[in-house]
Write a protein that holds these residues in place. Sequence first.
Motif, PDB file in Angstrom:
ATOM      1  N   LEU A 157     -10.441   7.123  -4.425  1.00  0.00           N
ATOM      2  CA  LEU A 157     -11.023   8.286  -5.096  1.00  0.00           C
ATOM      3  C   LEU A 157     -12.069   8.945  -4.221  1.00  0.00           C
ATOM      4  O   LEU A 157     -12.111  10.180  -4.087  1.00  0.00           O
ATOM      5  CB  LEU A 157     -11.659   7.878  -6.426  1.00  0.00           C
ATOM      6  N   ARG A 158     -12.898   8.135  -3.595  1.00  0.00           N
ATOM      7  CA  ARG A 158     -13.989   8.675  -2.775  1.00  0.00           C
ATOM      8  C   ARG A 158     -13.509   9.155  -1.408  1.00  0.00           C
ATOM      9  O   ARG A 158     -14.230   9.883  -0.719  1.00  0.00           O
ATOM     10  CB  ARG A 158     -15.080   7.606  -2.631  1.00  0.00           C
ATOM     11  N   ALA A 159     -12.289   8.775  -1.037  1.00  0.00           N
ATOM     12  CA  ALA A 159     -11.732   9.220   0.238  1.00  0.00           C
ATOM     13  C   ALA A 159     -11.120  10.615   0.145  1.00  0.00           C
ATOM     14  O   ALA A 159     -10.637  11.144   1.140  1.00  0.00           O
ATOM     15  CB  ALA A 159     -10.693   8.224   0.725  1.00  0.00           C
ATOM     16  N   GLY A 160     -11.129  11.197  -1.041  1.00  0.00           N
ATOM     17  CA  GLY A 160     -10.603  12.548  -1.210  1.00  0.00           C
ATOM     18  C   GLY A 160      -9.116  12.542  -1.519  1.00  0.00           C
ATOM     19  O   GLY A 160      -8.594  11.616  -2.122  1.00  0.00           O
ATOM     20  N   ALA A 161      -8.422  13.581  -1.064  1.00  0.00           N
ATOM     21  CA  ALA A 161      -7.034  13.797  -1.458  1.00  0.00           C
ATOM     22  C   ALA A 161      -6.043  12.949  -0.678  1.00  0.00           C
ATOM     23  O   ALA A 161      -4.839  12.997  -0.942  1.00  0.00           O
ATOM     24  CB  ALA A 161      -6.690  15.273  -1.293  1.00  0.00           C
ATOM     25  N   LEU A 162      -6.514  12.163   0.281  1.00  0.00           N
ATOM     26  CA  LEU A 162      -5.635  11.435   1.179  1.00  0.00           C
ATOM     27  C   LEU A 162      -4.600  10.593   0.431  1.00  0.00           C
ATOM     28  O   LEU A 162      -3.416  10.627   0.736  1.00  0.00           O
ATOM     29  CB  LEU A 162      -6.473  10.539   2.095  1.00  0.00           C
ATOM     30  N   LEU A 163      -5.037   9.840  -0.571  1.00  0.00           N
ATOM     31  CA  LEU A 163      -4.136   8.968  -1.311  1.00  0.00           C
ATOM     32  C   LEU A 163      -3.958   9.377  -2.768  1.00  0.00           C
ATOM     33  O   LEU A 163      -2.887   9.195  -3.334  1.00  0.00           O
ATOM     34  CB  LEU A 163      -4.637   7.521  -1.246  1.00  0.00           C
ATOM     35  N   THR A 164      -5.002   9.913  -3.380  1.00  0.00           N
ATOM     36  CA  THR A 164      -4.899  10.274  -4.799  1.00  0.00           C
ATOM     37  C   THR A 164      -4.318  11.656  -5.009  1.00  0.00           C
ATOM     38  O   THR A 164      -3.858  11.977  -6.101  1.00  0.00           O
ATOM     39  CB  THR A 164      -6.284  10.237  -5.471  1.00  0.00           C
ATOM     40  N   GLY A 165      -4.371  12.494  -3.973  1.00  0.00           N
ATOM     41  CA  GLY A 165      -3.842  13.842  -4.088  1.00  0.00           C
ATOM     42  C   GLY A 165      -4.801  14.855  -4.667  1.00  0.00           C
ATOM     43  O   GLY A 165      -4.499  16.041  -4.722  1.00  0.00           O
ATOM     44  N   ILE A 166      -5.998  14.407  -5.076  1.00  0.00           N
ATOM     45  CA  ILE A 166      -6.930  15.309  -5.763  1.00  0.00           C
ATOM     46  C   ILE A 166      -8.118  15.661  -4.870  1.00  0.00           C
ATOM     47  O   ILE A 166      -8.789  14.783  -4.329  1.00  0.00           O
ATOM     48  CB  ILE A 166      -7.425  14.686  -7.083  1.00  0.00           C
ATOM     49  N   ASN A 167      -8.376  16.939  -4.741  1.00  0.00           N
ATOM     50  CA  ASN A 167      -9.527  17.445  -4.002  1.00  0.00           C
ATOM     51  C   ASN A 167     -10.442  18.146  -4.997  1.00  0.00           C
ATOM     52  O   ASN A 167     -10.158  19.270  -5.431  1.00  0.00           O
ATOM     53  CB  ASN A 167      -9.067  18.415  -2.908  1.00  0.00           C
ATOM     54  N   LEU A 168     -11.515  17.473  -5.373  1.00  0.00           N
ATOM     55  CA  LEU A 168     -12.413  18.027  -6.389  1.00  0.00           C
ATOM     56  C   LEU A 168     -13.124  19.280  -5.897  1.00  0.00           C
ATOM     57  O   LEU A 168     -13.322  20.231  -6.662  1.00  0.00           O
ATOM     58  CB  LEU A 168     -13.455  16.981  -6.805  1.00  0.00           C
ATOM     59  N   VAL A 217      -1.185   3.641 -12.332  1.00  0.00           N
ATOM     60  CA  VAL A 217      -1.562   5.038 -12.529  1.00  0.00           C
ATOM     61  C   VAL A 217      -0.604   5.929 -11.745  1.00  0.00           C
ATOM     62  O   VAL A 217      -0.055   5.511 -10.721  1.00  0.00           O
ATOM     63  CB  VAL A 217      -3.029   5.271 -12.066  1.00  0.00           C
ATOM     64  N   SER A 218      -0.385   7.133 -12.232  1.00  0.00           N
ATOM     65  CA  SER A 218       0.415   8.123 -11.509  1.00  0.00           C
ATOM     66  C   SER A 218      -0.477   9.299 -11.115  1.00  0.00           C
ATOM     67  O   SER A 218      -1.582   9.468 -11.646  1.00  0.00           O
ATOM     68  CB  SER A 218       1.572   8.632 -12.378  1.00  0.00           C
ATOM     69  N   ILE A 219       0.019  10.118 -10.192  1.00  0.00           N
ATOM     70  CA  ILE A 219      -0.729  11.323  -9.808  1.00  0.00           C
ATOM     71  C   ILE A 219      -0.928  12.220 -11.025  1.00  0.00           C
ATOM     72  O   ILE A 219      -2.017  12.774 -11.235  1.00  0.00           O
ATOM     73  CB  ILE A 219       0.013  12.079  -8.689  1.00  0.00           C
ATOM     74  N   ASN A 220       0.104  12.354 -11.839  1.00  0.00           N
ATOM     75  CA  ASN A 220      -0.025  13.211 -13.022  1.00  0.00           C
ATOM     76  C   ASN A 220      -1.024  12.661 -14.031  1.00  0.00           C
ATOM     77  O   ASN A 220      -1.705  13.427 -14.722  1.00  0.00           O
ATOM     78  CB  ASN A 220       1.340  13.417 -13.685  1.00  0.00           C
ATOM     79  N   ASP A 221      -1.136  11.327 -14.121  1.00  0.00           N
ATOM     80  CA  ASP A 221      -2.164  10.728 -14.989  1.00  0.00           C
ATOM     81  C   ASP A 221      -3.550  11.180 -14.539  1.00  0.00           C
ATOM     82  O   ASP A 221      -4.395  11.548 -15.370  1.00  0.00           O
ATOM     83  CB  ASP A 221      -2.105   9.199 -14.921  1.00  0.00           C
ATOM     84  N   LEU A 222      -3.776  11.138 -13.238  1.00  0.00           N
ATOM     85  CA  LEU A 222      -5.078  11.516 -12.693  1.00  0.00           C
ATOM     86  C   LEU A 222      -5.362  13.001 -12.914  1.00  0.00           C
ATOM     87  O   LEU A 222      -6.469  13.373 -13.311  1.00  0.00           O
ATOM     88  CB  LEU A 222      -5.139  11.196 -11.200  1.00  0.00           C
ATOM     89  N   ILE A 223      -4.376  13.830 -12.643  1.00  0.00           N
ATOM     90  CA  ILE A 223      -4.558  15.275 -12.817  1.00  0.00           C
ATOM     91  C   ILE A 223      -4.904  15.594 -14.263  1.00  0.00           C
ATOM     92  O   ILE A 223      -5.847  16.357 -14.543  1.00  0.00           O
ATOM     93  CB  ILE A 223      -3.291  16.031 -12.380  1.00  0.00           C
TER      94      ILE A 223
END
Length: 308
Positions: A157-168, A217-223
């Motif tokens: 999560l703290r590494a950014g979009a690299l693995l989670t796909g999310i850029n806050l 968890v899935s990417i869509n779960d996180l989004i």
Amino acid sequence: MVSIKTVAVIGGSGNLGHFIVQELVSAGFDVTGLTRASSTNSTPKYPDGLNIVNVDYTSFDSLKSAFAGQDAVVSVIGSLGIASQTVAVDAAVAAGVKRFIPSEFGINTRKVDRDSPIAKIIGGKIAVVDYLQEKASANPSFTWTGISTGIFFDWALRAGALLTGINLKDKTATVVDSGNEKWQASLRSDIGKAVVGVLQHPDETANKYIGTATFNVSINDLIALVEELTGSKLTITKESSDDIQKAGEEKLSQGDFSAFINFLRVHNSKDGAGNALSDEESANGVIGLPSGDLREVVTAWLKESGAL
């Protein structure tokens, strides 16, 4: 019944290691932290008062001496030292160590196709577990446990979009394929608790490769969670797992081992990958590790990031 009280940790001051050391100390184990004699790290992340021993990780004699009197060895050595764990295994057997936990703590390497591109990067891990199986078969008093945990979720999560796909910051998200594929994920503190659980249940975990997770968890779960909690929509970009895989193979052909990130994204999120931790495969119940709350973890991350 085997009793484990003393534990030596290899690489216990790193990104994951200090979480494992903290949990072992909190659980009442007598912990010794091993550090590379040539290390230039002047601020190791070890608890105050912990016994620290400088060791040459390539030396059988140095490791055997450090392992004297230890019931268990936990290796959290980094990727460059993975293959050298065979020396540590030999030294552990010679020193009378009862349990060896190798530096797995990621995807389940026992399930990886040994001819696949990702196996060319994690082949060292696969070989070490093979070696542990051989040593345990030849030395009945010596046992091992491999622990698959999935990605380090709090770090990811703290590494950014690299693995989670999310850029806050940019309010964007990248979805691989449908985005519905679930994958195995663990908080680093829970990985520490999993190590504790294994050592507290030595008979149940002897000579086994186990899987644990804080949750799937899935990417869509996180989004969906990020959008719900922040009240703000993310701009979605789609990527094909086939394209990510091809890009990784191209990197690997050029000797670029950052290809592992490509392969890991595909391993986790390719539609039909099937790499979530099933109830049948999970050892959480055996080692006493409760499941985590995804909403609670994501909420804490959003607050820490200033998004809430």
